[in-house]
Design a protein around this motif. Structure first.
Motif, PDB file in Angstrom:
ATOM      1  N   VAL A 159     -10.779  -1.812 123.667  1.00 12.59           N
ATOM      2  CA  VAL A 159     -10.278  -1.053 122.514  1.00 12.59           C
ATOM      3  C   VAL A 159     -11.487  -0.501 121.766  1.00 12.59           C
ATOM      4  N   SER A 160     -11.457   0.814 121.524  1.00  9.46           N
ATOM      5  CA  SER A 160     -12.628   1.438 120.904  1.00  9.46           C
ATOM      6  C   SER A 160     -12.347   1.919 119.480  1.00  9.46           C
ATOM      7  N   GLY A 161     -11.067   2.164 119.155  1.00  8.44           N
ATOM      8  CA  GLY A 161     -10.769   2.650 117.819  1.00  8.44           C
ATOM      9  C   GLY A 161      -9.347   2.319 117.415  1.00  8.44           C
ATOM     10  N   ALA A 162      -9.110   2.339 116.109  1.00 14.13           N
ATOM     11  CA  ALA A 162      -7.748   2.117 115.601  1.00 14.13           C
ATOM     12  C   ALA A 162      -7.648   2.814 114.254  1.00 14.13           C
ATOM     13  N   GLU A 163      -6.562   3.538 114.091  1.00 15.88           N
ATOM     14  CA  GLU A 163      -6.398   4.319 112.869  1.00 15.88           C
ATOM     15  C   GLU A 163      -5.033   4.004 112.266  1.00 15.88           C
ATOM     16  N   PHE A 164      -4.990   3.744 110.974  1.00 16.34           N
ATOM     17  CA  PHE A 164      -3.720   3.401 110.330  1.00 16.34           C
ATOM     18  C   PHE A 164      -3.036   4.662 109.817  1.00 16.34           C
ATOM     19  N   ASP A 165      -1.770   4.802 110.149  1.00 12.27           N
ATOM     20  CA  ASP A 165      -1.002   5.948 109.676  1.00 12.27           C
ATOM     21  C   ASP A 165      -0.149   5.494 108.486  1.00 12.27           C
ATOM     22  N   GLU A 166      -0.471   6.027 107.313  1.00 17.80           N
ATOM     23  CA  GLU A 166       0.172   5.548 106.092  1.00 17.80           C
ATOM     24  C   GLU A 166       1.645   5.939 106.002  1.00 17.80           C
ATOM     25  N   LYS A 167       2.026   7.015 106.701  1.00 18.51           N
ATOM     26  CA  LYS A 167       3.439   7.427 106.623  1.00 18.51           C
ATOM     27  C   LYS A 167       4.333   6.461 107.384  1.00 18.51           C
ATOM     28  N   ILE A 216     -15.489  -7.055 115.864  1.00 20.29           N
ATOM     29  CA  ILE A 216     -14.606  -6.237 115.004  1.00 20.29           C
ATOM     30  C   ILE A 216     -15.344  -4.960 114.608  1.00 20.29           C
ATOM     31  N   SER A 217     -16.617  -5.119 114.257  1.00 17.23           N
ATOM     32  CA  SER A 217     -17.393  -3.955 113.802  1.00 17.23           C
ATOM     33  C   SER A 217     -17.646  -2.957 114.923  1.00 17.23           C
ATOM     34  N   ASN A 218     -17.606  -3.410 116.157  1.00 15.23           N
ATOM     35  CA  ASN A 218     -17.828  -2.490 117.279  1.00 15.23           C
ATOM     36  C   ASN A 218     -16.644  -1.563 117.529  1.00 15.23           C
ATOM     37  N   ILE A 219     -15.523  -1.844 116.888  1.00 14.61           N
ATOM     38  CA  ILE A 219     -14.344  -0.986 117.044  1.00 14.61           C
ATOM     39  C   ILE A 219     -14.260  -0.093 115.800  1.00 14.61           C
ATOM     40  N   ASP A 220     -14.028   1.177 116.018  1.00 14.74           N
ATOM     41  CA  ASP A 220     -13.958   2.117 114.897  1.00 14.74           C
ATOM     42  C   ASP A 220     -12.576   1.976 114.233  1.00 14.74           C
ATOM     43  N   ILE A 221     -12.496   1.054 113.285  1.00  8.89           N
ATOM     44  CA  ILE A 221     -11.201   0.776 112.631  1.00  8.89           C
ATOM     45  C   ILE A 221     -11.142   1.541 111.312  1.00  8.89           C
ATOM     46  N   ARG A 222     -10.126   2.358 111.171  1.00  2.45           N
ATOM     47  CA  ARG A 222      -9.982   3.144 109.932  1.00  2.45           C
ATOM     48  C   ARG A 222      -8.657   2.828 109.271  1.00  2.45           C
TER      49      ARG A 222
END
Ligand code: NA7
Length: 546
Positions: A122-130, A401-407
């Motif tokens: 897993v390289s990234g994760a982005e939260f969708d507020e809607k 955790i820091s190695n994954i681009d979590i937004r």
């Protein structure tokens, strides 16, 4: 160790993009149990795992001599009485291959494999507020959408290579203990160098020494090590022991670390007894108990420097008595507070320096300047080597955790939020990142406890929380900024009342150049469990539920 890629697991190629209730990152003790629990409450979930086998830490750390420092009958799941009755550990402290077979067994026994996607980082994760959902991406470009993102990424999973120039130039074999090649390294009749003398170095050095033509150990800081006291478990003893397995688990729950109730911490203070009594107690712990439980000799060893140094001096005397060459013994002498860095446990570590084919190079004042094609160089002196082992540790607790681009909300990057150190409530969540759970993350007792028992508790708590959200029709849970700041302050205040902050340990991130110096684990499993229970009882106080 499993070298095959299991055909029952999903491969990267066969797994299409999709939508799930939960994505779990990591197939170690945490991730596997999390999957089992989430299935139990009816969620669709998958584990994404970078390795091509399950096991997490116990998959990657397959270096010779890798072994757990908590007893096997304790370092194992307790959620299934049938499992703990059926599985038979062969040694007091399980070796890496045996722990890995255990995890393979658990994976098959609970039919977990069909929801484990291997070879997928897993390289990234982005939260969708809607939608209150996470969009999770892997480095092969796939995207999956999930309500919950659960980081079961482990505390010691991001390896650390020191910044020594020339590593790529080396023409011989080399490996990091924390990413050991499946085919292993062949040390037979080779000139081997080991860099690093923490737990991993101390475990592999005696075994490599038996195979190598010559072993040179490059040591920056000597560590304290206590004989593990490992032995084969007698099947008769094991059968009898299992009659009261749950009794041991219950007694362990009352201990600060979730293990060792069979040799409880002595409630006396070290300086309140006579020198003779102290020596007897230390000798008993050294000889009859062994390993980490040595530090249970007195209640104040990790809080009073003078008390601590009585135990430290006992170990230094043991080194003097074991290592024949007094100059080598002197170089092996640790000077910090014992237990400040994790105590190492060994089999024949100090004895290894009596072998004619082993030498110790102190690099404290003259570091390795360069890795060359044929070995390494310190000042004017070159060391010719066929193999180099990097036993140089991990970017612990936050690295994976820091190695994954979590937004999270507003596109905030977790790495930016944690730039001055991890801010986390109960080690499980952080404000601005709803529906993101970190299993035994920073702020959890984790590495200062029996990890498996702490993981089981934490996973259970997260599963109950998710069940609560679902049954009360909440779509998101988020830590409040006030709760996390109070928690970080509490973690630090407890650590400050101990000797833990007095040395450069990985608990503090001090082994990684530039990493903020913040003590990460919460000290004390029973109060931690109480706090978690209280938070849940109060309808998840310290969290906003939407
Ligand atoms: P550790 O305990 O972090 O040990 C790493 C070792 O590597 C330690 O002796 C370090 O010396 C040494 N090191 C790190 N950088 C360098 C450089 N640049 N030059 C020389 N030596 C270096 O990692 P382990 O894998 O042994 O153990 C981690 C945990 O796994 C352990 O605590 C158990 O919980 C299981 P330093 O002390 O920093 O001077």
């Amino acid at each position: 160790m499993s070298t095959k890629f299991d055909s029952n697991s999903e491969t990267a190629a066969s797994n299409a993009q999709g939508s799930l209730d939960a994505v779990i990152v990591g197939a170690g003790f945490s991730g596997l149990f999390m999957l089992h629990k989430l299935r139990g409450i009816g969620l669709s979930a998958k584990i994404y795992e970078a390795g091509d086998g399950i096991g997490g830490t116990w998959y990657w750390n397959s270096y010779p001599g890798a072994r757990c420092d908590v007893q096997s009958v304790e370092y194992s799941y307790q959620f299934s009485e049938d499992l703990q009755q059926d599985w038979n550990w062969s040694e007091r402290y399980a070796s890496q291959p045996e722990i890995l077979s255990y995890l393979e067994h658990v994976t098959d026994r609970f039919d977990l494999r069909r929801d484990v996607v291997l070879k997928t980082r897993v390289s990234g994760a982005e939260f969708d507020e809607k939608s209150n959902r996470w969009k999770v991406t892997s480095d092969d470009g796939r995207v999956v959408d999930a309500q919950f993102l659960i980081m079961a990424t482990g505390a010691l999973s991001t390896i650390f290579y020191p910044d020594i120039p020339g590593r790529e130039a080396f023409k011989g074999q080399s490996a990091h203990t924390g990413a050991w090649p499946l085919e292993g390294l062949d040390f037979q009749d080779k000139r081997v160098g080991v860099i690093g003398t923490g737990s991993s170095g101390i475990q592999c050095i005696p075994i490599i020494a038996e195979q190598a033509e010559h072993l040179t150990v490059f040591q920056r800081t000597p560590a304290y090590s206590v004989p593990a006291g490992n032995y084969d478990l007698d099947p008769g003893w094991l059968t009898e022991f299992k009659n009261d397995y749950s009794g041991l688990r219950e007694r362990n729950e009352a201990t600060m670390g979730g293990f060792g109730s069979d040799h409880p911490v002595n409630t006396e203070l070290a300086l309140q007894v006579s020198e003779k009594e102290r020596e007897d107690q230390y000798q008993h712990r050294w000889q009859n108990v062994g390993g980490l439980l040595f530090l249970g000799a007195y209640a104040d060893l990790l809080t009073d420097p003078a008390a601590n140094q009585t135990a430290a001096e006992f170990v230094r005397q043991k080194i003097r008595a074991t290592v024949i060459d007094p100059e080598v013994a002197e170089r092996l002498m640790p000077t910090t507070m014992i237990g400040c860095k994790r105590l190492c446990t060994d089999t024949n570590y100090y004895e290894t320096y009596n072998r004619a084919n082993v030498s110790l190079v102190d690099i404290k004042d003259s570091p390795i300047e360069e890795i060359t094609e044929t070995g390494l160089r310190i000042g004017e002196k070159s060391y010719d080597l066929d193999c180099i082992v990097f036993a140089t540790g991990f970017d612990a607790m936050t690295g994976a955790i820091s190695n994954i681009d979590i937004r999270g909300k507003g596109g905030t990057r977790l790495t930016d939020k944690w730039a001055d150190g991890p801010i986390n409530y109960l080690g499980v969540g952080t404000a601005g990142f709803p529906n993101l759970f970190t299993i035994v993350g920073p702020g959890n007792p984790s590495v200062l406890t029996n990890m498996v028992c702490t993981i089981e508790h934490h996973v259970g708590w997260v599963a109950e929380c998710i069940e609560y959200l679902r049954s009360n029709s909440f779509s998101a849970i988020e830590v409040t900024p006030a709760a996390e700041l109070d928690w970080v302050a509490e973690v630090n205040a407890i650590a400050a009342s101990t000797l833990f902050p007095t040395c450069n340990s990985w608990y503090l991130g001090a082994n990684i150049p530039g990493k903020p110096r913040v003590f990460m684990p919460y000290l004390g499993l029973p109060p931690y469990r109480e706090k978690c229970a209280e938070v849940a009882k109060e309808g998840y106080s310290g969290f906003d539920l939407t």
